[in-house]
Write a protein that holds these residues in place. Structure first.
Motif, PDB file in Angstrom:
ATOM      1  N   SER A  99       0.812  -1.211   0.000  1.00  0.00           N
ATOM      2  CA  SER A  99       0.000   0.000   0.000  1.00  0.00           C
ATOM      3  C   SER A  99       0.848   1.265   0.000  1.00  0.00           C
ATOM      4  O   SER A  99       0.315   2.361  -0.167  1.00  0.00           O
ATOM      5  CB  SER A  99      -0.930   0.002   1.220  1.00  0.00           C
ATOM      6  OG  SER A  99      -1.825  -1.091   1.168  1.00  0.00           O
ATOM      7  N   GLN A 122      -4.860  -7.288  -6.727  1.00  0.00           N
ATOM      8  CA  GLN A 122      -5.388  -6.037  -7.255  1.00  0.00           C
ATOM      9  C   GLN A 122      -4.522  -4.853  -6.839  1.00  0.00           C
ATOM     10  O   GLN A 122      -4.254  -3.955  -7.647  1.00  0.00           O
ATOM     11  CB  GLN A 122      -6.822  -5.821  -6.774  1.00  0.00           C
ATOM     12  CG  GLN A 122      -7.511  -4.605  -7.387  1.00  0.00           C
ATOM     13  CD  GLN A 122      -8.964  -4.522  -6.995  1.00  0.00           C
ATOM     14  OE1 GLN A 122      -9.435  -5.221  -6.104  1.00  0.00           O
ATOM     15  NE2 GLN A 122      -9.707  -3.650  -7.652  1.00  0.00           N
ATOM     16  N   ILE A 123      -4.065  -4.861  -5.596  1.00  0.00           N
ATOM     17  CA  ILE A 123      -3.203  -3.774  -5.134  1.00  0.00           C
ATOM     18  C   ILE A 123      -1.914  -3.730  -5.951  1.00  0.00           C
ATOM     19  O   ILE A 123      -1.464  -2.661  -6.375  1.00  0.00           O
ATOM     20  CB  ILE A 123      -2.881  -3.940  -3.637  1.00  0.00           C
ATOM     21  CG1 ILE A 123      -4.146  -3.776  -2.798  1.00  0.00           C
ATOM     22  CG2 ILE A 123      -1.830  -2.924  -3.193  1.00  0.00           C
ATOM     23  CD1 ILE A 123      -3.946  -4.095  -1.324  1.00  0.00           C
ATOM     24  N   SER A 125      -1.377  -4.813  -9.026  1.00  0.00           N
ATOM     25  CA  SER A 125      -1.619  -4.407 -10.412  1.00  0.00           C
ATOM     26  C   SER A 125      -1.966  -2.932 -10.541  1.00  0.00           C
ATOM     27  O   SER A 125      -1.854  -2.364 -11.636  1.00  0.00           O
ATOM     28  CB  SER A 125      -2.740  -5.251 -11.018  1.00  0.00           C
ATOM     29  OG  SER A 125      -3.974  -4.998 -10.367  1.00  0.00           O
ATOM     30  N   GLN A 126      -2.350  -2.298  -9.436  1.00  0.00           N
ATOM     31  CA  GLN A 126      -2.725  -0.885  -9.487  1.00  0.00           C
ATOM     32  C   GLN A 126      -1.619   0.047  -9.000  1.00  0.00           C
ATOM     33  O   GLN A 126      -1.808   1.261  -8.976  1.00  0.00           O
ATOM     34  CB  GLN A 126      -3.993  -0.664  -8.651  1.00  0.00           C
ATOM     35  CG  GLN A 126      -5.231  -1.321  -9.247  1.00  0.00           C
ATOM     36  CD  GLN A 126      -6.463  -1.169  -8.375  1.00  0.00           C
ATOM     37  OE1 GLN A 126      -6.367  -0.754  -7.205  1.00  0.00           O
ATOM     38  NE2 GLN A 126      -7.625  -1.502  -8.910  1.00  0.00           N
ATOM     39  N   ARG A 127      -0.469  -0.516  -8.621  1.00  0.00           N
ATOM     40  CA  ARG A 127       0.613   0.345  -8.147  1.00  0.00           C
ATOM     41  C   ARG A 127       1.147   1.206  -9.301  1.00  0.00           C
ATOM     42  O   ARG A 127       1.198   0.773 -10.438  1.00  0.00           O
ATOM     43  CB  ARG A 127       1.765  -0.474  -7.551  1.00  0.00           C
ATOM     44  CG  ARG A 127       1.359  -1.313  -6.365  1.00  0.00           C
ATOM     45  CD  ARG A 127       2.567  -1.946  -5.670  1.00  0.00           C
ATOM     46  NE  ARG A 127       3.116  -1.024  -4.669  1.00  0.00           N
ATOM     47  CZ  ARG A 127       4.326  -0.519  -4.706  1.00  0.00           C
ATOM     48  NH1 ARG A 127       5.155  -0.812  -5.698  1.00  0.00           N
ATOM     49  NH2 ARG A 127       4.726   0.296  -3.748  1.00  0.00           N
ATOM     50  N   THR A 128       1.555   2.425  -8.977  1.00  0.00           N
ATOM     51  CA  THR A 128       2.021   3.358 -10.002  1.00  0.00           C
ATOM     52  C   THR A 128       3.516   3.615  -9.905  1.00  0.00           C
ATOM     53  O   THR A 128       4.051   4.443 -10.635  1.00  0.00           O
ATOM     54  CB  THR A 128       1.276   4.695  -9.877  1.00  0.00           C
ATOM     55  OG1 THR A 128       1.463   5.228  -8.557  1.00  0.00           O
ATOM     56  CG2 THR A 128      -0.217   4.497 -10.140  1.00  0.00           C
ATOM     57  N   TYR A 166       0.178  -8.372 -13.622  1.00  0.00           N
ATOM     58  CA  TYR A 166       0.488  -7.647 -12.390  1.00  0.00           C
ATOM     59  C   TYR A 166       1.112  -6.276 -12.653  1.00  0.00           C
ATOM     60  O   TYR A 166       1.494  -5.588 -11.722  1.00  0.00           O
ATOM     61  CB  TYR A 166       1.419  -8.492 -11.511  1.00  0.00           C
ATOM     62  CG  TYR A 166       0.749  -9.742 -11.000  1.00  0.00           C
ATOM     63  CD1 TYR A 166       0.011  -9.726  -9.823  1.00  0.00           C
ATOM     64  CD2 TYR A 166       0.830 -10.939 -11.702  1.00  0.00           C
ATOM     65  CE1 TYR A 166      -0.617 -10.869  -9.356  1.00  0.00           C
ATOM     66  CE2 TYR A 166       0.206 -12.093 -11.247  1.00  0.00           C
ATOM     67  CZ  TYR A 166      -0.522 -12.054 -10.075  1.00  0.00           C
ATOM     68  OH  TYR A 166      -1.151 -13.182  -9.623  1.00  0.00           O
ATOM     69  N   ARG A 167       1.202  -5.899 -13.928  1.00  0.00           N
ATOM     70  CA  ARG A 167       1.777  -4.605 -14.318  1.00  0.00           C
ATOM     71  C   ARG A 167       3.102  -4.376 -13.606  1.00  0.00           C
ATOM     72  O   ARG A 167       3.367  -3.336 -13.028  1.00  0.00           O
ATOM     73  CB  ARG A 167       0.796  -3.473 -14.033  1.00  0.00           C
ATOM     74  CG  ARG A 167      -0.469  -3.530 -14.889  1.00  0.00           C
ATOM     75  CD  ARG A 167      -1.415  -2.393 -14.562  1.00  0.00           C
ATOM     76  NE  ARG A 167      -0.786  -1.103 -14.811  1.00  0.00           N
ATOM     77  CZ  ARG A 167      -1.259   0.065 -14.358  1.00  0.00           C
ATOM     78  NH1 ARG A 167      -2.358   0.086 -13.624  1.00  0.00           N
ATOM     79  NH2 ARG A 167      -0.627   1.183 -14.626  1.00  0.00           N
TER      80      ARG A 167
END
Length: 233
Positions: A99, A122-123, A125-128, A166-167
């Protein structure tokens, strides 16, 4: 190259999270590798309540409880997984790390915890910010909800699928490790030898990549250089 007039603060601060009871050595191996790859300061957050207070081989490692490392506000990168285990405490530590806003190297049981938890997936794959995953074939199979045999049958596809899902930047470890990036690019590493089939090798790789990220390397170069240097050494 380093300027003559420089100090440890110029070369990044890395935090390593892991070291559950019986596996403290994994976190220490990652920490030692990070120091030897030039990280200015390395903090090792141990889950083991009765963990060691000092590493005699590398006494400059700063060994602390996990929550103390996570509170540090000057870290440049975190690595999570070496000796982490899969207890509720490990899950809680991993969720806190994911997070955050720091570049991450994710290895070992951190990968297994992610594979078993769609919320953590999900966390990730959404990390920037840069996120690097370092699975061996069995861990890769879990991340893909597949089998080790399927992963090994087409290693390039497996690595690219993990990177896309997982980007993240990924190294699928093995003879001819496959490095894959979220944009679809992939590379085959040619360094290394069968002597690397030994406990602790993955922990060392995690520390190497973390040190390079902490010093300012981008995800691609930290991954490719780290994997190559690991095998060459």
């Amino acid at each position: 190259a380093r300027r003559a007039n420089s100090h440890k603060g110029d070369y990044g601060d890395l935090g390593i999270i892991g070291g559950a009871p019986g596996m403290v050595g994994a976190a220490l191996l990652a920490g030692r590798a990070a120091l030897n790859l030039g990280a200015g300061r390395v903090y090792v957050g141990l889950l083991a309540a009765d963990g060691v207070n000092c590493d005699p081989a590398q006494p400059e490692l700063m060994l602390r409880a996990v929550h103390e490392v996570l509170k540090l506000d000057h870290l440049n990168c975190l690595a999570v997984g070496p000796g982490l285990g899969q207890t509720p405490d490990a899950h809680q530590a991993l969720a806190a790390v994911l997070s955050g806003k720091l570049p991450l190297v994710i290895d070992a049981d951190a990968l297994n915890l992610i594979a078993a938890d769609t919320g953590l997936q999900q966390i990730v794959s959404q990390r920037t910010v840069p996120t690097l995953l370092t699975p061996h074939p069995a861990e890769a199979a879990r991340l893909l909800a597949s089998t080790t045999a399927n992963v090994q049958a087409d290693r390039i596809t497996a690595a690219c699928e993990i990177a896309a899902r997982y980007r993240s930047s990924v190294v699928l470890k093995g003879a001819g490790s496959v490095c894959a990036l979220p944009d679809g690019a992939w590379f085959i590493n040619t360094s290394g030898n069968p002597g690397m089939a030994s406990a602790g090798m993955g922990d060392v790789l995690t520390g190497i990549i973390g040190a390079l990220l902490a010093q300012g390397a981008d995800a691609k170069h930290a991954l490719l250089a780290g994997v190559h240097v690991h095998g060459a050494a």
